[in-house]
Design a protein around this motif. Structure first.
Motif, mmCIF file in Angstrom:
data_model
loop_
_atom_site.group_PDB
_atom_site.id
_atom_site.type_symbol
_atom_site.label_atom_id
_atom_site.label_comp_id
_atom_site.label_asym_id
_atom_site.label_seq_id
_atom_site.Cartn_x
_atom_site.Cartn_y
_atom_site.Cartn_z
ATOM 1 N N MET A 35 0.830 -1.207 0.000
ATOM 2 C CA MET A 35 0.000 0.000 0.000
ATOM 3 C C MET A 35 0.864 1.256 0.000
ATOM 4 O O MET A 35 0.582 2.224 -0.705
ATOM 5 C CB MET A 35 -0.933 -0.012 1.220
ATOM 6 C CG MET A 35 -1.988 -1.102 1.150
ATOM 7 S SD MET A 35 -2.973 -1.215 2.670
ATOM 8 C CE MET A 35 -3.816 0.366 2.686
ATOM 9 N N GLY A 55 -14.666 8.075 -6.107
ATOM 10 C CA GLY A 55 -13.346 7.473 -5.902
ATOM 11 C C GLY A 55 -12.681 7.082 -7.213
ATOM 12 O O GLY A 55 -13.328 7.056 -8.265
ATOM 13 N N LEU A 59 -9.948 1.557 -7.346
ATOM 14 C CA LEU A 59 -10.324 1.296 -5.957
ATOM 15 C C LEU A 59 -11.816 0.971 -5.875
ATOM 16 O O LEU A 59 -12.228 0.022 -5.191
ATOM 17 C CB LEU A 59 -9.989 2.501 -5.068
ATOM 18 C CG LEU A 59 -10.389 2.336 -3.595
ATOM 19 C CD1 LEU A 59 -9.765 1.080 -2.987
ATOM 20 C CD2 LEU A 59 -10.003 3.568 -2.776
ATOM 21 N N ASN A 60 -12.633 1.747 -6.589
ATOM 22 C CA ASN A 60 -14.066 1.484 -6.589
ATOM 23 C C ASN A 60 -14.336 0.053 -7.084
ATOM 24 O O ASN A 60 -15.136 -0.682 -6.495
ATOM 25 C CB ASN A 60 -14.761 2.521 -7.476
ATOM 26 C CG ASN A 60 -16.236 2.621 -7.145
ATOM 27 O OD1 ASN A 60 -16.983 1.705 -7.454
ATOM 28 N ND2 ASN A 60 -16.648 3.713 -6.518
ATOM 29 N N ALA A 62 -12.164 -2.469 -6.997
ATOM 30 C CA ALA A 62 -11.625 -3.421 -6.010
ATOM 31 C C ALA A 62 -12.620 -3.610 -4.857
ATOM 32 O O ALA A 62 -12.798 -4.720 -4.342
ATOM 33 C CB ALA A 62 -10.283 -2.926 -5.479
ATOM 34 N N VAL A 84 -16.084 5.893 -2.368
ATOM 35 C CA VAL A 84 -14.969 6.028 -1.433
ATOM 36 C C VAL A 84 -15.199 7.318 -0.648
ATOM 37 O O VAL A 84 -15.619 8.326 -1.225
ATOM 38 C CB VAL A 84 -13.629 6.077 -2.193
ATOM 39 C CG1 VAL A 84 -12.462 6.183 -1.216
ATOM 40 C CG2 VAL A 84 -13.472 4.856 -3.084
ATOM 41 N N TYR A 236 -15.275 3.563 2.917
ATOM 42 C CA TYR A 236 -16.213 3.479 1.802
ATOM 43 C C TYR A 236 -17.611 3.168 2.306
ATOM 44 O O TYR A 236 -17.794 2.686 3.425
ATOM 45 C CB TYR A 236 -15.768 2.463 0.746
ATOM 46 C CG TYR A 236 -15.674 1.007 1.166
ATOM 47 C CD1 TYR A 236 -16.777 0.154 1.051
ATOM 48 C CD2 TYR A 236 -14.492 0.473 1.623
ATOM 49 C CE1 TYR A 236 -16.671 -1.193 1.402
ATOM 50 C CE2 TYR A 236 -14.371 -0.866 1.978
ATOM 51 C CZ TYR A 236 -15.477 -1.691 1.852
ATOM 52 O OH TYR A 236 -15.371 -3.016 2.198
ATOM 53 N N GLN A 263 -5.918 6.935 -2.163
ATOM 54 C CA GLN A 263 -6.874 5.993 -2.751
ATOM 55 C C GLN A 263 -6.132 4.974 -3.620
ATOM 56 O O GLN A 263 -6.451 3.795 -3.626
ATOM 57 C CB GLN A 263 -7.885 6.718 -3.623
ATOM 58 C CG GLN A 263 -8.886 7.580 -2.878
ATOM 59 C CD GLN A 263 -9.978 8.039 -3.812
ATOM 60 O OE1 GLN A 263 -10.642 7.235 -4.459
ATOM 61 N NE2 GLN A 263 -10.169 9.348 -3.896
ATOM 62 N N TRP A 264 -5.132 5.460 -4.352
ATOM 63 C CA TRP A 264 -4.318 4.525 -5.153
ATOM 64 C C TRP A 264 -3.588 3.557 -4.222
ATOM 65 O O TRP A 264 -3.460 2.367 -4.510
ATOM 66 C CB TRP A 264 -3.327 5.286 -6.043
ATOM 67 C CG TRP A 264 -4.008 5.923 -7.216
ATOM 68 C CD1 TRP A 264 -4.377 7.226 -7.318
ATOM 69 C CD2 TRP A 264 -4.440 5.283 -8.421
ATOM 70 N NE1 TRP A 264 -5.014 7.446 -8.521
ATOM 71 C CE2 TRP A 264 -5.064 6.280 -9.226
ATOM 72 C CE3 TRP A 264 -4.352 3.985 -8.910
ATOM 73 C CZ2 TRP A 264 -5.604 5.991 -10.478
ATOM 74 C CZ3 TRP A 264 -4.886 3.708 -10.174
ATOM 75 C CH2 TRP A 264 -5.493 4.703 -10.936
ATOM 76 N N ALA A 266 -4.670 2.520 -1.347
ATOM 77 C CA ALA A 266 -5.652 1.571 -0.816
ATOM 78 C C ALA A 266 -6.079 0.548 -1.870
ATOM 79 O O ALA A 266 -6.594 -0.524 -1.529
ATOM 80 C CB ALA A 266 -6.868 2.326 -0.293
ATOM 81 N N SER A 267 -5.857 0.867 -3.155
ATOM 82 C CA SER A 267 -6.218 -0.093 -4.205
ATOM 83 C C SER A 267 -5.432 -1.394 -4.045
ATOM 84 O O SER A 267 -5.836 -2.440 -4.549
ATOM 85 C CB SER A 267 -5.949 0.499 -5.596
ATOM 86 O OG SER A 267 -6.647 1.713 -5.742
#
Ligand code: PMP
Length: 373
Positions: A35, A55, A59-60, A62, A84, A236, A263-264, A266-267
């Motif tokens: 991460m 988001g 991520l959305n 995922a 998100v 989220y 956010q990237w 957390a992807s």
């Protein structure tokens, strides 16, 4: 509004040179490398601008894929929305703004997470506490008598803060059925969903959730506690598309979007194996119950990293006084009155290194037994 009582614990602690800090509500492990690398790559790659309000796409997606395997939700269902948010707190605020008009009611557990009562003053709605003492289970039977014509949502939190109590599959189903039958939105704050111990998991091995097979639930989750990145401010919300659409509008005029490079980061979260950390927390949970239960009532936490123990009536003091006396022994805790209309209990966080926890438990056992004043 009063300032958060948890902050007061921080202030008390600042006066101590070498505190035994059992007041902190965040994990004591570092953010997983995958991460960190993904977040740094996003910053270096100049992905630092606004994202869409729901988001960044990966991520959305995922999250949708995770909800498919975890809760059995169809990732292609147009009736399901995902967004998100800026922390779990952001999702709680946006959902309350979307659901409550002035005078509308929301039912929350007592004891509660500190934000819940403030959702009333922040939206013009009225917060109705559901007394869950002494076992801290927010069951359909306890919620049902509180529902009125003005009730817009029921907010459940399992694993719970400050109690660590985890509902069973059946309790979750009953709550979901009740809300569906009465036309009330069920909102499930599942920020601790990854921290469920082996004796509290549901039939399918995961965290029991009213959202399981039921995308009519608004499921709110976070990355902060799960991956040790509370400062990244990422969570989220997922559930009814019509509700998410309203929350997205409100996001456009408040938070705008969650922090894009993070956010990237957390992807890369969903592939991370947390089993070692969870086993570590379960081991500490066992020690807490072993040390405190001979002296007082403490509901066995099924998840999260909190235990909520009662101050024995024989001591003749409330939770706040117990916490003040503990400070004199260098132990930092949070009084139950911070989370409740009662001040009869104390919250202990076992998200602390094991030697620190051991030292604190020895002192607390002495205090609860009355041998240490
Ligand atoms: N819900 C609960 C039950 C919590 O304990 C917390 C954090 N302590 C939050 C929500 C807010 O979390 P976040 O940092 O993701 O906003």
């Amino acid at each position: 509004m009063d300032a958060s009582g948890i902050r007061r614990a921080f202030e008390l602690g600042a006066s101590l040179a070498d505190p035994i800090n059992l007041s902190i509500g965040q994990p004591d492990f570092p953010v997983p490398d995958a991460m960190k690398r993904a977040a740094v790559a996003a910053i270096d790659g100049d992905r630092n601008g606004y994202s869409l309000s729901e988001g960044v796409g990966p991520l959305n997606e995922a999250i949708r894929a995770h909800l498919a395997t975890d809760l059995g939700w169809d990732p292609a269902d147009p009736e399901i929305g995902v967004m998100v948010t800026s922390g779990t707190s952001g999702a709680l605020l946006l959902s309350s703004l979307a659901l409550l008009d002035p005078g509308d009611e929301a039912i929350v557990p007592d004891p509660w997470f500190v934000i819940y009562p403030q959702l009333g003053p922040m939206t013009g709605g009225r917060i109705v506490p559901c007394d869950t003492y002494p076992d801290f289970r927010m069951t359909a039977a306890r919620v049902e008598p509180l529902i009125t014509e003005r009730t817009k949502f029921v907010l459940v939190n399992s694993p719970g803060n400050p109690t660590g109590v985890v509902l069973t599959d059946e309790e979750c189903r009953d709550l979901a059925d009740l809300c569906r039958d009465r036309g009330v939105q069920l909102v499930s704050d599942e920020i601790y969903d990854e921290f469920v111990f082996s004796d509290a998991v549901g039939a399918d091995g995961g965290c029991p959730s009213p959202g399981r097979g039921n995308p009519g639930t608004l499921v709110i989750r976070g990355f902060g506690k799960t991956y040790g990145c509370t400062g990244w401010r990422l969570g989220y919300a997922a559930g009814p598309a019509a509700l998410i659409a309203q929350m997205r509008k409100l996001q456009q005029f408040t938070f705008v979007c969650a922090p894009t490079p993070l956010q990237w980061g957390a992807s890369a979260a969903f592939g991370v194996d947390l089993s070692e950390q969870i086993a570590g927390y379960q081991r500490r949970r066992d020690r807490v119950v072993e040390m405190l239960s001979p002296h007082t009532r403490v509901s066995t936490p099924g998840g999260a990293f909190y235990a909520f123990f009662e101050v024995p009536s024989a001591l003749g003091i409330d939770g706040s006084t117990f916490v003040e006396r503990a400070v004199a022994h260098r132990v930092l805790l949070v009084a139950g009155g911070v989370f409740s209309s009662r001040d009869t209990h104390v919250r202990l966080s076992f998200a602390a290194p094991e030697p620190v926890l051991e030292e604190g438990l020895e002192i607390l056992a002495g205090m609860l037994a009355g041998s240490l004043v």
